[in-house]
Design a protein around this motif. Structure first.
Motif, PDB file in Angstrom:
ATOM      1  N   PHE A   1       5.430   4.155 -13.154  1.00 14.55           N
ATOM      2  CA  PHE A   1       5.265   3.207 -14.261  1.00 14.55           C
ATOM      3  C   PHE A   1       4.490   3.829 -15.420  1.00 14.55           C
TER       4      PHE A   1
ATOM      5  N   ILE B   1       2.348   1.470  -3.842  1.00 12.42           N
ATOM      6  CA  ILE B   1       1.539   1.368  -5.050  1.00 12.42           C
ATOM      7  C   ILE B   1       1.290   2.729  -5.714  1.00 12.42           C
ATOM      8  N   ILE B   2       1.085   3.777  -4.914  1.00 13.61           N
ATOM      9  CA  ILE B   2       0.793   5.077  -5.532  1.00 13.61           C
ATOM     10  C   ILE B   2       2.001   5.575  -6.337  1.00 13.61           C
TER      11      ILE B   2
ATOM     12  N   ALA C   1       0.830  -1.203   0.000  1.00 11.95           N
ATOM     13  CA  ALA C   1       0.000   0.000   0.000  1.00 11.95           C
ATOM     14  C   ALA C   1       0.865   1.254   0.000  1.00 11.95           C
TER      15      ALA C   1
ATOM     16  N   LEU D   1      -3.942  -5.572  -9.554  1.00  8.37           N
ATOM     17  CA  LEU D   1      -5.200  -4.869  -9.790  1.00  8.37           C
ATOM     18  C   LEU D   1      -4.947  -3.477 -10.369  1.00  8.37           C
ATOM     19  N   ILE D   2      -3.959  -2.773  -9.783  1.00  9.95           N
ATOM     20  CA  ILE D   2      -3.759  -1.371 -10.130  1.00  9.95           C
ATOM     21  C   ILE D   2      -2.908  -1.208 -11.394  1.00  9.95           C
TER      22      ILE D   2
ATOM     23  N   LEU E   1       4.547   3.917  -7.411  1.00 13.92           N
ATOM     24  CA  LEU E   1       4.877   2.982  -8.487  1.00 13.92           C
ATOM     25  C   LEU E   1       3.965   3.191  -9.684  1.00 13.92           C
ATOM     26  N   LEU E   2       2.703   3.408  -9.406  1.00 13.48           N
ATOM     27  CA  LEU E   2       1.752   3.629 -10.503  1.00 13.48           C
ATOM     28  C   LEU E   2       2.146   4.888 -11.287  1.00 13.48           C
ATOM     29  N   LEU E   3       2.440   5.966 -10.543  1.00 15.39           N
ATOM     30  CA  LEU E   3       2.813   7.216 -11.211  1.00 15.39           C
ATOM     31  C   LEU E   3       4.090   7.038 -12.017  1.00 15.39           C
TER      32      LEU E   3
ATOM     33  N   GLU F   1      -0.148 -12.153  -5.094  1.00 10.97           N
ATOM     34  CA  GLU F   1      -0.239 -10.703  -5.007  1.00 10.97           C
ATOM     35  C   GLU F   1      -1.483 -10.193  -5.717  1.00 10.97           C
ATOM     36  N   TYR F   2      -2.176  -9.277  -5.070  1.00 11.10           N
ATOM     37  CA  TYR F   2      -3.446  -8.802  -5.619  1.00 11.10           C
ATOM     38  C   TYR F   2      -3.417  -7.321  -5.972  1.00 11.10           C
ATOM     39  N   LEU F   3      -2.889  -6.497  -5.041  1.00 10.70           N
ATOM     40  CA  LEU F   3      -3.010  -5.049  -5.183  1.00 10.70           C
ATOM     41  C   LEU F   3      -2.291  -4.523  -6.427  1.00 10.70           C
TER      42      LEU F   3
END
Lengths: 272, 319, 365
Positions: free
Chosen positions: A125, A118-119, A115, A210-211, A121-123, A205-207
């Motif tokens: 990636f 993820i934020i 958690a 998913l994102i 990493l998303l930005l 792994e799920y999160l």
């Protein structure tokens, strides 16, 4: 006698506690649709059927999800092993200034919650074009797989007698040669066990999955399977068939490495 | 002197010395490699950490100072605004509390159950190795499979748990386990314990197997019964390993996202809204990336605090 | 084949409480083909010295020279050494043959030559029938031979042995000791042997280096170290049972120098007396240099027997001598009973005197 009764009684309770959900998963997947919802439930299928498994492959994208997961998990496991084994060997054996601090950082890294990452990493990636990419997802899995491999393999390397490497050095090997010729062959069981755990964590792994992946065609098992709950009008037979098949690779792998389990779980191997 | 062949064989190595000297030039490059091998081998992992952990962490902290959402994707600097929002928001304190309860309850029960099972599996009985193998199943079962099968078991209409409880008269009518605030929390805890207690079993069992047998024999000779032996020998011997396991498991359960999120999504009525789910809700539910990041940063500092306790403990152990 | 020179070797290990000196200023010349032993209690620096010679440790200061060439900075593989480890360190995943061959392979020796050498070593050490086995399928003695073979096969300039016999049982150890001695006779390579067992050092070596706390205490032939120990530590470390030590004082009396302790007064031999040392001193005498004499013999010291132990061909008697306890070694036929009063004669030629009472008390000669 009384003691034996107590032990077997406790063992039986334990077995029910542990194995009943597994049993129920498997047995539900083998019941016809109408029987699944029956109250009182049937403890064994009245009619055994593989219809849910057929359905799973014909009517859902389970096959693709499974292969996608397999690809991502294998990629991340091999990358993590390659990177982690080298680093673990350096931490266990070689003179590097500050390696104690580095080792501590590795453990900290291993504890990083998804958690938290993820934020950013998303930005990140998105910038790098790594979203909706199996490579991207497997790179994201390195965030826990590399620290895990390093942490466990460091202990494993440390348990191999150092004399062997010294003998190789004296016999004319370079340090890298000693690692390749003498240490790695000793470490094979540990590497396999560690690899299976790294694979398991990725498989679970799920999160991130998913994102970081929104493209249907690239989706992996965990988010894909969760969608069955809503999209298939909760066809529990089908869902349990999927759950059973998702469990199968892990069951096989664990059967293979049972002897080395403690290695994988030991020391820092506590990822949930 | 060299009458026997082995002697001669060993002696022919004069040319070996020449080869040694030729080797000296060859090794200049590889000597450098040898000297710096440690750094070289650590480089790939350092790079991985830098790109995938350190940079994202810094970027996450940076993001937490911005208001950043769909309408404002570049973000607006708000300084500590997100943290002010956070610390004045009852939902945050509620989630912190829920997370603490969740971690405390699951870890406590995992430790108690795991230790008890390890003690049982340390006894010798027929079929022990089969049971030992089966106990690991929950741990290796994919999280999503676990979630799905427990959803089925907990089901209010045709779940087996309700059926058994009603039949045995323990409850009068079926309970919607996951959709009532009071039962949801403990139902989720139960699954968390079921899934992760095998980990404690394996570690404790490994430790039990290396307790010297003569300690028990000495205690027996000194007149200690089974209960005294447990409290005077087994428990003290297990103390350190239990402490470490408890600490590390606490961190993982505190950070665990999947189990709770997939079973309840944080509901009903926020009864299971742990911090990781709050991050998810802020970041991907309402697209407040700045606020989500601020919560994640707070989680990071909690992690640092617990880890420093762990390292302090390790240091004490090593002395 | 090489001479080895250790030039003021110094090794410190840094730790939290400061530096630990593992080795202090070790200087030593070893001749080509010589068999020397480094002997001392654990932690005396003997293994550190060996590992520095091997290149497995780097000295804090000082140099190692083979045949006059400074090799201090070289990696182990560039030193032309071989080493036998206490654990043997046979590669578990390789057969005996592969173990033997590994060093040759790493040095690019062609196949035919490798095969020839492996065959020769196998014949010499009688391990040919074991070639296809893995180390774990071998007995302790067989592993020992393979380890020796792996070292010998390369015909190293210097042969290092780190407690190679200490993992064997007592009987096998004596046997392998003899084989090792025979082997050295045959190959005549410079051998450096580390052991904590003074008996191994005595029986195998041309010269013995006794070490304690990282400091060299004495270098000499086994004969010299045994009969002319340089200080009290060496005197007590070499020989079993240990040399008897009686603490007392040296004082001049009537033109002679006397050693006296409660109940004992012994004239100091003229050679030692010439040094004129007085004050606190320790008298040492080996158990076999004390004899039982008829009561009333001039100079005899009366004492009481405490315990007698039969050790096969000989007997050790623990004897109380005015608050001191000494051990006397006699043939097994000499039977003494606890409580019995005996008269002891000390051979004045075989007395050792040390100035002071600590373990570094130097011998007075």
């Amino acid at each position: 006698m009384l003691r034996a009764l107590r032990i077997y009684g406790a063992a039986a309770l334990l077995l029910i506690f542990v194995a009943f959900p597994l049993y129920w998963m498997a047995i539900t997947s083998l019941k016809p649709q109408t029987e699944v919802f029956r109250v009182p439930p049937t403890w064994l299928p009245e009619r055994w059927t593989l219809e849910h498994y057929v359905e799973l492959f014909l009517l859902t994208d389970f096959g693709r999800l499974f292969l996608n997961s397999l690809q991502v998990c294998l990629m991340s496991t091999f990358m993590a092993l390659a990177v982690g084994i080298l680093g673990a060997y350096a931490l266990a054996r070689l003179k590097v200034r500050g390696k104690e601090a580095y080792g501590r950082m590795v453990l900290l890294a291993y504890m990083f919650p998804g958690a938290l990452l993820i934020i950013p990493l998303l930005l990140l990636f998105r910038q790098l074009g790594l979203t909706n990419s199996h490579l991207g997802l497997s790179l994201a899995y390195l965030t826990f797989a590399v620290p895990f491999v390093m942490w466990v393999m460091r202990d494993f390397f440390a348990s191999i007698p150092i004399d062997l490497e010294e003998a190789a050095l004296i016999d004319g090997a370079s340090r890298l040669g000693a690692l390749w010729d003498v240490v790695l062959p000793q470490a094979v069981p540990g590497i396999i066990a560690t690899g299976i755990f790294a694979f398991l964590f990725a498989w679970n792994e799920y999160l991130f999955a998913l994102i970081l992946i929104s493209d249907e065609a690239l989706r992996t098992l965990p988010p894909g399977m969760m969608r069955f709950v809503s999209t298939t009008d909760t066809n529990w037979g089908l869902i349990m068939a999927a759950s059973t098949l998702a469990t199968l690779p892990m069951a096989l792998a664990f059967g293979l490495i049972q002897r080395y389990l403690v290695t994988g779980l030991g020391a820092g191997g506590v990822k949930g | 002197m060299a009458s026997d062949t082995p002697q001669g064989a060993v002696r022919t190595f004069e040319d070996g010395a020449v080869r040694e000297r030729a080797g000296a030039a060859r090794t200049l490059a590889s000597t450098l490699l040898d000297r710096h091998l440690g750094i070289i081998l650590l480089l790939p992992s350092a790079l991985t950490f830098l790109v995938l952990l350190v940079f994202p962490l810094a970027y996450g902290i940076y993001t937490s100072f911005f208001e950043r959402h769909v309408l404002d994707p570049e973000g607006t600097w708000v300084g500590l605004g997100n943290y002010v929002w956070l610390f004045t928001n009852p939902n945050f304190w509620h989630s912190l509390l829920i997370s603490t309860f969740w971690a405390g309850a699951t870890v406590g029960l995992q430790i108690v159950l795991g230790t008890a099972v390890a003690l049982l599996l340390h006894q010798s009985f027929q079929g022990r190795s089969l049971v030992r193998g089966l106990v690991l199943f929950p741990y290796m079962m994919p999280v999503v499979s676990v979630i799905l099968v427990w959803m089925l078991l907990y089901n209010a209409l045709y779940g087996v748990i309700n059926y058994v409880l009603v039949q045995t008269g323990i409850v009068s009518r079926p309970i919607a386990w996951l959709s009532q605030p009071d039962s949801a929390f403990w139902s989720v805890v139960f699954v968390g314990v079921w899934k992760y207690f095998p980990f404690v079993v394996v570690i404790v069992l490994a430790r039990l197997q290396v307790i010297p047998q003569d300690l028990y024999e000495a205690a027996r000779i000194d007149g200690a019964g089974p209960i005294a032996r447990f409290f005077d020998i087994t428990l003290p011997q297990l103390r350190d390993v239990l402490l470490v396991v408890a600490l590390l498991r606490t961190i993982f359960m505190f950070n665990n996202f999947e189990i709770v999120f997939l079973l309840t999504g944080g509901g009903p009525l926020r009864a299971t809204m742990t911090l990781p789910i709050l991050v998810y809700e802020q970041a991907f539910g309402v697209y407040e990336l700045g606020r989500g990041s601020a919560i994640a940063v707070v989680m990071f500092f909690i992690l640092i605090a617990v880890m420093s306790v762990y390292f302090a403990f390790l240091r004490k152990e090593n002395d | 084949m090489a001479t080895v020179r250790l030039d003021r070797l110094h090794k410190e290990f840094r730790s939290i409480g400061g530096a630990v000196h593992a080795l202090r200023d070790l200087t030593l010349d070893i001749a080509d083909g010589e068999f020397v032993s480094l002997v001392g209690p654990s932690g005396c620096g003997k293994s550190t010295a060996l590992r520095i010679i091997a290149g497995l440790e780097t000295p804090t200061s000082g140099r190692v020279l083979f045949d006059g060439q400074d090799i201090t900075g070289l990696e182990p593989r560039d030193r032309n050494i071989a080493m036998v480890f206490q654990s043997y360190a046979l590669y578990p995943h390789m057969s005996v043959r592969q173990n033997l061959e590994y060093g040759l392979r790493k040095r690019g020796v062609p196949r035919e030559e490798r095969e020839r050498k492996v065959a020769a070593i196998g014949a010499m050490l009688q391990i040919t029938p074991l070639f296809d086995r893995r180390p774990r399928q071998l007995s302790g003695g067989q592993r020992q031979r393979v380890a020796l073979g792996r070292a010998l096969i390369r015909d190293p300039a210097v042969f290092l042995l780190d407690e190679p016999l200490s993992n064997l049982d007592a009987k096998l150890r004596v046997h392998m000791r003899a084989e090792l001695a025979a082997l050295h006779q045959k190959v005549r390579t410079t051998m450096i042997y580390v052991t904590h067992d003074q008996l191994e050092a005595m029986t195998l070596s041309d010269r013995i280096i006794v070490m304690n706390h990282g400091v060299m205490q004495q270098v000499g032939t086994p004969e010299e170290v045994y009969s002319r120990p340089a200080n009290r530590f060496v005197a007590e470390f070499i020989g079993t049972p240990s040399m008897n030590m009686i603490e007392g004082t040296l004082r001049p009396e009537g033109g002679r120098l006397l050693f006296s302790a409660p109940g004992i007064t012994v004239p100091v031999p003229p050679a030692a007396a010439r040094q004129g040392t007085t004050g606190q001193a320790t008298l040492g005498i080996r158990p076999e240099d004390i004899s039982l004499v008829p009561p009333g013999t001039p100079g005899a010291i009366p004492a009481q027997v405490t315990v007698s132990e039969l050790a096969g061909a000989e007997r050790f008697h623990f004897i109380a001598l005015n608050g001191h306890s000494v051990i006397v070694r006699t043939p097994a036929a000499t039977v003494l009973h606890p409580g019995e009063t005996v008269a002891l004669g000390l051979d004045p030629e075989r007395l050792h005197l040390f100035s002071g009472a600590g373990e570094d008390a130097a011998a007075i000669r």
